[in-house]
Scaffold this motif. Sequence first.
Motif, short mmCIF file in Angstrom:
data_model
loop_
_atom_site.label_atom_id
_atom_site.label_comp_id
_atom_site.label_asym_id
_atom_site.label_seq_id
_atom_site.Cartn_x
_atom_site.Cartn_y
_atom_site.Cartn_z
N VAL A 492 0.81 -1.22 0.00
CA VAL A 492 0.00 0.00 0.00
C VAL A 492 0.84 1.28 0.00
O VAL A 492 0.57 2.21 -0.78
N SER A 538 -7.09 -5.37 -5.78
CA SER A 538 -7.38 -6.12 -4.54
C SER A 538 -7.54 -5.19 -3.34
O SER A 538 -8.20 -5.55 -2.35
N THR A 539 -6.94 -3.98 -3.42
CA THR A 539 -7.07 -3.03 -2.31
C THR A 539 -8.11 -1.95 -2.60
O THR A 539 -8.28 -1.02 -1.81
#
Length: 569
Positions: A492, A538-539
């Motif tokens: 991230v 996915s985030t």
Amino acid sequence: TMEDSASQEDIETLIDGMEYIPGHFHLDLNLNCEPQGPAELRSRDTRLKRDSLLAELGAEAKSQQHAVQNLLGLLAFHLDELKQAEEIFRSICEGDPANLNAWTNLGYVYDRLKKEAKGAECVEKVSALMGIETGDTVQEDTRLLVARCLAEQAYAHPYDVDLNGEEEHRERLTAAIGLYNKAIGYGSKEIPIEEKRCWYFKMATMYIRLDGMLKDKEESAFHRLTYFNKAVKLLHETIKSDNLHYKALAWCYMGIMLERQEEFYTVPMAVHDCGYSGSDPLSCYGMAIKIAESNAFILNRLAKVFFHLGKHEMATGICNMALDVLPDADLNWQAYCTRAKIHLTTYVQGLEAAKRGLAGVPDRQNLVAAKVDLDKVLNLCPCLRMHLEMGQVYYYMGVDAMQETLLVDEEAINSSLVCLARALECDLGDMLPEVQLLRGKCLLLKGEEQNAAECFKRSMELEPQGSADTQNLRCLLETLLALFTQSSSQPVPAIAQLETWVRRAEERYSRETVQSELQVLCRVHTAEVAELCRAMISTGRLDLVRVLLQTVLPSKHGKRRQLARSLSV
């Protein structure tokens, strides 16, 4: 008060009726306006202009010294060095009590310093010089003063800051030429012939620059022909000068124009009018070198011109001539610096040609020769540019001749970083994007990706708005992508960095430029970009994914919106 209001109205009425206004602070220059971008970049660019101007001061003829000094005072004022500006303008007034611009500029500075009485004295002096009290602003005895006033203002225009693109450059050059023409019209026969030839030379160089800007634009063929003809005629007049510096450079530029005549459908008429029909450009270059053969200063000026023309062998030969005339490195450091620059540029151009498969491995002996020349002068007169160039020499010594990303000599890379650290200690060293870019490249070779990324970020921040040079952006994108691949457990922060700097890139560069760089990133690092997109999906961070997809497969339904408006931080 009513008296002040009436006085102000009188001044405005007077100005409206003038055919010219002395001074530099009213000129239509970006320098006289608030900066459009960061103030630190305006300050840097202004200081760099001043450094360039100080270098020109010794080269200019005596009659041009006050034009340079008035501009230096203007730059000092805009750098908030008011005392320095006052001192410069006052020194001109003492040396030339009839200099209209200097008295007007000094009065402006006094007003800013709240020295109203002294400012009023300057206004009275200007009024007397202009003949305002007699009601005639263009008396015979003021014509030469007015001509010099206008010529000094013309000199300032090409040194303006924050010029974005060719259009603004053309506007400044055209404005300067207009003022020179106006000056010649006012001064007429009152202008000493040698002084007029100095103005002719300045105008000729501006026409040459304008001609170069239109070189590849067929729709501007008529304007280009006009610029070409005027440049040739002005150079022809300058060649008659007694000033060897202008005379030699005029012959050199005449050679350039004779080379360019081949680019026209027919020979421009000025070539015939001035008697250069069938003349060989090399003969003009030969005349320039012959005039300068015993003058190291002029030889160094010629060497720089030939270097910028890409005539490296000729430039090197002239540097050697200058060193034969004056071999002392302390007195003739410019010749060593120019020759080092030629060697380095020759190597870099050879490297680029090799990358494209157009040439073999570049000759690394050029790097050795550049280092030898820089070593001779670096201890005598160290400066920002010398440290940077030595850093570049060590960098290319430390990387493979064909693959720049391959480290072959870590000691050389460390030496490059040391040179760059010294460059950063110099005035303005921390404000040049090329210093930070090279530091980032060196750190990347040493495996310090995060440190390298910080350098590339700073380099990008120091580029002017709308810059066409995106090398720092490309390096930053590749480095941030590498950081993402190294942080598979916690992706991230790396993704957030990429999002932030793509958005900042879209604020700084054109949309097409950023799109082009993202296309290169996707093409060269396809697997890594695919992994990045999967991680962002996915985030739930989809904005950058859309941008990357639109980069690879442009939408048929219109242009994509700017990331700056859509990307969440």
